[in-house]
Motif scaffolding. Structure first.
Motif, PDB file in Angstrom:
ATOM      1  N   VAL A  19       0.842  -1.198   0.000  1.00 21.80           N
ATOM      2  CA  VAL A  19       0.000   0.000   0.000  1.00 21.80           C
ATOM      3  C   VAL A  19       0.875   1.245   0.000  1.00 21.80           C
ATOM      4  CG1 VAL A  19      -1.842   1.256   1.196  1.00 21.80           C
ATOM      5  CG2 VAL A  19      -1.757  -1.247   1.315  1.00 21.80           C
ATOM      6  N   PHE A  20       0.524   2.187  -0.862  1.00 19.02           N
ATOM      7  CA  PHE A  20       1.227   3.462  -0.922  1.00 19.02           C
ATOM      8  C   PHE A  20       0.260   4.581  -0.528  1.00 19.02           C
ATOM      9  CE2 PHE A  20       5.155   2.330  -3.091  1.00 19.02           C
ATOM     10  CZ  PHE A  20       4.838   1.121  -3.698  1.00 19.02           C
ATOM     11  N   LEU A  21       0.669   5.373   0.440  1.00 21.97           N
ATOM     12  CA  LEU A  21      -0.090   6.567   0.806  1.00 21.97           C
ATOM     13  C   LEU A  21       0.785   7.771   0.463  1.00 21.97           C
ATOM     14  CD1 LEU A  21      -1.539   5.545   4.304  1.00 21.97           C
ATOM     15  CD2 LEU A  21      -2.520   5.189   2.039  1.00 21.97           C
ATOM     16  N   GLU A  22       0.199   8.666  -0.344  1.00 25.84           N
ATOM     17  CA  GLU A  22       0.971   9.813  -0.821  1.00 25.84           C
ATOM     18  C   GLU A  22       0.528  11.095  -0.113  1.00 25.84           C
ATOM     19  OE1 GLU A  22       3.030   7.458  -3.668  1.00 25.84           O
ATOM     20  OE2 GLU A  22       3.375   9.532  -3.053  1.00 25.84           O
ATOM     21  N   CYS A  23       1.488  11.956   0.118  1.00 27.02           N
ATOM     22  CA  CYS A  23       1.224  13.245   0.746  1.00 27.02           C
ATOM     23  C   CYS A  23       2.009  14.320   0.013  1.00 27.02           C
ATOM     24  CB  CYS A  23       1.638  13.199   2.213  1.00 27.02           C
ATOM     25  SG  CYS A  23       1.487  14.771   3.076  1.00 27.02           S
ATOM     26  N   GLU A  30      10.268  22.137   4.937  1.00 29.08           N
ATOM     27  CA  GLU A  30      11.365  21.173   4.986  1.00 29.08           C
ATOM     28  C   GLU A  30      10.940  19.863   5.654  1.00 29.08           C
ATOM     29  OE1 GLU A  30      12.878  25.219   4.583  1.00 29.08           O
ATOM     30  OE2 GLU A  30      11.549  24.322   6.065  1.00 29.08           O
ATOM     31  N   ASN A  31      10.056  19.979   6.625  1.00 29.42           N
ATOM     32  CA  ASN A  31       9.742  18.826   7.481  1.00 29.42           C
ATOM     33  C   ASN A  31       8.398  18.220   7.148  1.00 29.42           C
ATOM     34  OD1 ASN A  31      12.033  19.719   9.194  1.00 29.42           O
ATOM     35  ND2 ASN A  31      10.633  21.395   9.659  1.00 29.42           N
ATOM     36  N   MET A  32       8.372  16.909   7.094  1.00 27.97           N
ATOM     37  CA  MET A  32       7.114  16.197   6.850  1.00 27.97           C
ATOM     38  C   MET A  32       7.007  15.006   7.781  1.00 27.97           C
ATOM     39  SD  MET A  32       6.615  16.552   2.723  1.00 27.97           S
ATOM     40  CE  MET A  32       4.839  16.214   2.798  1.00 27.97           C
ATOM     41  N   PHE A  33       5.771  14.662   8.120  1.00 27.30           N
ATOM     42  CA  PHE A  33       5.505  13.669   9.160  1.00 27.30           C
ATOM     43  C   PHE A  33       4.359  12.743   8.736  1.00 27.30           C
ATOM     44  CE2 PHE A  33       7.825  16.168  12.365  1.00 27.30           C
ATOM     45  CZ  PHE A  33       7.747  17.436  11.826  1.00 27.30           C
ATOM     46  N   TRP A  34       4.431  11.508   9.175  1.00 26.00           N
ATOM     47  CA  TRP A  34       3.304  10.585   9.051  1.00 26.00           C
ATOM     48  C   TRP A  34       2.897  10.106  10.442  1.00 26.00           C
ATOM     49  CZ3 TRP A  34      -0.097   9.618   5.446  1.00 26.00           C
ATOM     50  CH2 TRP A  34       0.222   9.834   4.090  1.00 26.00           C
ATOM     51  N   TYR A  35       1.578  10.232  10.720  1.00 26.79           N
ATOM     52  CA  TYR A  35       0.996   9.752  11.969  1.00 26.79           C
ATOM     53  C   TYR A  35      -0.120   8.767  11.655  1.00 26.79           C
ATOM     54  CZ  TYR A  35       2.837  14.077  14.176  1.00 26.79           C
ATOM     55  OH  TYR A  35       3.632  15.110  14.643  1.00 26.79           O
ATOM     56  N   ARG A  36      -0.454   7.979  12.666  1.00 28.26           N
ATOM     57  CA  ARG A  36      -1.718   7.268  12.595  1.00 28.26           C
ATOM     58  C   ARG A  36      -2.532   7.620  13.833  1.00 28.26           C
ATOM     59  NH1 ARG A  36      -1.296   0.759  12.917  1.00 28.26           N
ATOM     60  NH2 ARG A  36      -3.437   0.992  13.705  1.00 28.26           N
ATOM     61  N   GLN A  37      -3.853   7.691  13.630  1.00 29.61           N
ATOM     62  CA  GLN A  37      -4.738   8.019  14.733  1.00 29.61           C
ATOM     63  C   GLN A  37      -5.691   6.871  14.973  1.00 29.61           C
ATOM     64  OE1 GLN A  37      -7.782  10.875  14.063  1.00 29.61           O
ATOM     65  NE2 GLN A  37      -8.396  10.898  16.199  1.00 29.61           N
ATOM     66  N   ASP A  38      -5.721   6.379  16.199  1.00 32.39           N
ATOM     67  CA  ASP A  38      -6.619   5.301  16.588  1.00 32.39           C
ATOM     68  C   ASP A  38      -7.387   5.715  17.830  1.00 32.39           C
ATOM     69  OD1 ASP A  38      -3.785   3.733  15.644  1.00 32.39           O
ATOM     70  OD2 ASP A  38      -5.654   3.070  14.711  1.00 32.39           O
ATOM     71  N   ARG A  68      11.113   9.957   0.499  1.00 32.48           N
ATOM     72  CA  ARG A  68      11.040  11.403   0.231  1.00 32.48           C
ATOM     73  C   ARG A  68      12.063  11.732  -0.844  1.00 32.48           C
ATOM     74  NH1 ARG A  68      11.060  16.408   4.144  1.00 32.48           N
ATOM     75  NH2 ARG A  68      10.094  17.951   2.746  1.00 32.48           N
ATOM     76  N   GLU A  69      11.631  11.618  -2.086  1.00 31.28           N
ATOM     77  CA  GLU A  69      12.485  11.904  -3.238  1.00 31.28           C
ATOM     78  C   GLU A  69      12.432  13.380  -3.635  1.00 31.28           C
ATOM     79  OE1 GLU A  69      14.587   9.724  -4.728  1.00 31.28           O
ATOM     80  OE2 GLU A  69      14.036   8.380  -3.087  1.00 31.28           O
ATOM     81  N   LYS A  70      11.317  14.028  -3.322  1.00 24.11           N
ATOM     82  CA  LYS A  70      11.175  15.455  -3.604  1.00 24.11           C
ATOM     83  C   LYS A  70      10.713  16.158  -2.343  1.00 24.11           C
ATOM     84  CE  LYS A  70      10.099  15.023  -8.508  1.00 24.11           C
ATOM     85  NZ  LYS A  70       9.148  15.373  -9.595  1.00 24.11           N
ATOM     86  N   LYS A  71      11.035  17.427  -2.264  1.00 24.91           N
ATOM     87  CA  LYS A  71      10.748  18.194  -1.042  1.00 24.91           C
ATOM     88  C   LYS A  71       9.256  18.211  -0.727  1.00 24.91           C
ATOM     89  CE  LYS A  71      11.899  22.627   1.088  1.00 24.91           C
ATOM     90  NZ  LYS A  71      12.489  23.965   0.859  1.00 24.91           N
ATOM     91  N   GLU A  72       8.430  18.293  -1.749  1.00 21.42           N
ATOM     92  CA  GLU A  72       7.010  18.474  -1.509  1.00 21.42           C
ATOM     93  C   GLU A  72       6.250  17.171  -1.279  1.00 21.42           C
ATOM     94  OE1 GLU A  72       8.623  19.094  -4.279  1.00 21.42           O
ATOM     95  OE2 GLU A  72       7.548  18.333  -6.045  1.00 21.42           O
ATOM     96  N   ARG A  73       6.894  16.035  -1.444  1.00 18.77           N
ATOM     97  CA  ARG A  73       6.180  14.768  -1.430  1.00 18.77           C
ATOM     98  C   ARG A  73       6.791  13.792  -0.422  1.00 18.77           C
ATOM     99  NH1 ARG A  73       2.827  12.562  -5.403  1.00 18.77           N
ATOM    100  NH2 ARG A  73       3.321  14.379  -6.695  1.00 18.77           N
ATOM    101  N   PHE A  74       5.929  13.188   0.383  1.00 14.59           N
ATOM    102  CA  PHE A  74       6.376  12.237   1.402  1.00 14.59           C
ATOM    103  C   PHE A  74       5.430  11.042   1.347  1.00 14.59           C
ATOM    104  CE2 PHE A  74       8.861  10.763   4.671  1.00 14.59           C
ATOM    105  CZ  PHE A  74       8.374  10.843   5.959  1.00 14.59           C
ATOM    106  N   SER A  75       5.974   9.886   1.033  1.00 16.06           N
ATOM    107  CA  SER A  75       5.142   8.698   0.841  1.00 16.06           C
ATOM    108  C   SER A  75       5.305   7.724   1.993  1.00 16.06           C
ATOM    109  CB  SER A  75       5.525   7.996  -0.467  1.00 16.06           C
ATOM    110  OG  SER A  75       5.409   8.874  -1.563  1.00 16.06           O
ATOM    111  N   LEU A  76       4.204   7.148   2.393  1.00 10.08           N
ATOM    112  CA  LEU A  76       4.212   6.092   3.423  1.00 10.08           C
ATOM    113  C   LEU A  76       3.885   4.775   2.730  1.00 10.08           C
ATOM    114  CD1 LEU A  76       4.308   5.411   6.518  1.00 10.08           C
ATOM    115  CD2 LEU A  76       1.812   5.633   6.475  1.00 10.08           C
ATOM    116  N   ILE A  77       4.686   3.762   3.015  1.00  8.72           N
ATOM    117  CA  ILE A  77       4.540   2.472   2.342  1.00  8.72           C
ATOM    118  C   ILE A  77       4.294   1.382   3.373  1.00  8.72           C
ATOM    119  CG2 ILE A  77       5.650   0.799   0.799  1.00  8.72           C
ATOM    120  CD1 ILE A  77       7.516   3.436   0.161  1.00  8.72           C
ATOM    121  N   LEU A  78       3.240   0.620   3.132  1.00  6.78           N
ATOM    122  CA  LEU A  78       2.996  -0.582   3.924  1.00  6.78           C
ATOM    123  C   LEU A  78       3.400  -1.751   3.026  1.00  6.78           C
ATOM    124  CD1 LEU A  78       0.951   1.694   4.903  1.00  6.78           C
ATOM    125  CD2 LEU A  78      -0.424  -0.188   5.789  1.00  6.78           C
ATOM    126  N   GLU A  79       4.518  -2.383   3.343  1.00  9.87           N
ATOM    127  CA  GLU A  79       5.083  -3.414   2.462  1.00  9.87           C
ATOM    128  C   GLU A  79       4.150  -4.610   2.305  1.00  9.87           C
ATOM    129  OE1 GLU A  79       7.749  -3.291   0.625  1.00  9.87           O
ATOM    130  OE2 GLU A  79       8.582  -1.400   1.371  1.00  9.87           O
TER     131      GLU A  79
END
Lengths: 117, 115
Positions: A19-23, A30-38, A68-79
């Motif tokens: 699964v790929f989640l894109e942001c 400069e800084n980007m973050f991924w959280y999960r909320q439960d 994070r290949e580009k400054k504006e994009r941060f991807s979360l991957i569930l293998e």
């Protein structure tokens, strides 16, 4: 106006799928973050990045990776998605300010509600 | 170990009255505190913040109070409105170790404002 977008609002996947989640943020942050909320657990930090190609583990990185290949994009991957990864996933970004230190206010995207069957 | 605690999972208030949401923290190195508001199916939005050098910050109907000696902060909403019904997260930030720039969030308090 500050804008953080996430590729999907709702996603349903099967156990074992990748699964790929894109942001994407348009604020040149400069800084980007991924959280999960439960429910009952609040927001938990999975991974963060302070620069392109840079990544750091948060509190619950197991089962996840990021890119994070580009400054504006941060991807979360569930293998290999599992049912315990069913959650609301939130991306956020923040600037570093003139001192280079990340400023405190984070701007969040609308979230992706992921269901793993 | 939880460094930021919101001990009330929910709060119900009548419209027009004051809502008080509480937050406690354990790490004296925290130097900045924020409140976020979250509606269902949306991302959290920044509401108000306070630096550790202050004890009060006000923005319209929202006021945050900080008591450093007690390691306690509170968010006051006066008067409360039905549109304030949401989950409120307290967050703290500190310059220590490898966590610079990271916010530590509480578990949230669900506020319901009844008409």
């Amino acid at each position: 106006d500050v804008k953080v977008t996430q590729s999907s609002r709702y996603l349903v996947k099967r156990t074992g799928e990748k699964v790929f989640l894109e942001c994407v943020q348009d604020m040149d942050h400069e800084n980007m973050f991924w959280y999960r909320q439960d429910p009952g657990l609040g927001l938990r930090l999975i991974y963060f990045s302070y620069d392109v190609k840079m990544k750091e583990k948060g509190d619950i990185p197991e089962g996840y990776s990021v890119s994070r290949e580009k400054k504006e994009r941060f991807s979360l991957i569930l293998e290999s998605a599992s049912t315990n990864q069913t959650s609301m996933y939130l991306c956020a970004s923040s600037s570093s300010g003139t001192s280079g230190r990340p400023t405190d206010t984070q701007y969040f995207g609308p979230g992706t509600r992921l269901t793993v069957l | 170990d939880q460094q930021v605690k919101q001990n009330s999972p929910s709060l119900s208030v009548q419209e027009g009255r004051i809502s008080i949401l509480n937050c406690d923290y354990t790490n004296s190195m925290f130097d900045y505190f924020l409140w976020y508001k979250k509606y269902p199916a949306e991302g959290p939005t920044f509401l108000i913040s306070i630096s550790s050098i202050k004890d009060k910050n006000e923005d319209g109907r929202f006021t945050v109070f900080l008591n450093k000696s007690a390691k306690h902060l509170s968010l006051h909403i006066v008067p409360s409105q039905p549109g304030d019904s949401a989950v409120y997260f307290c967050a703290a930030h500190g310059t220590y170790g490898g966590s610079q720039g990271n916010l530590i969030f509480g578990k949230g308090t669900k506020l319901s404002v009844k008409p």
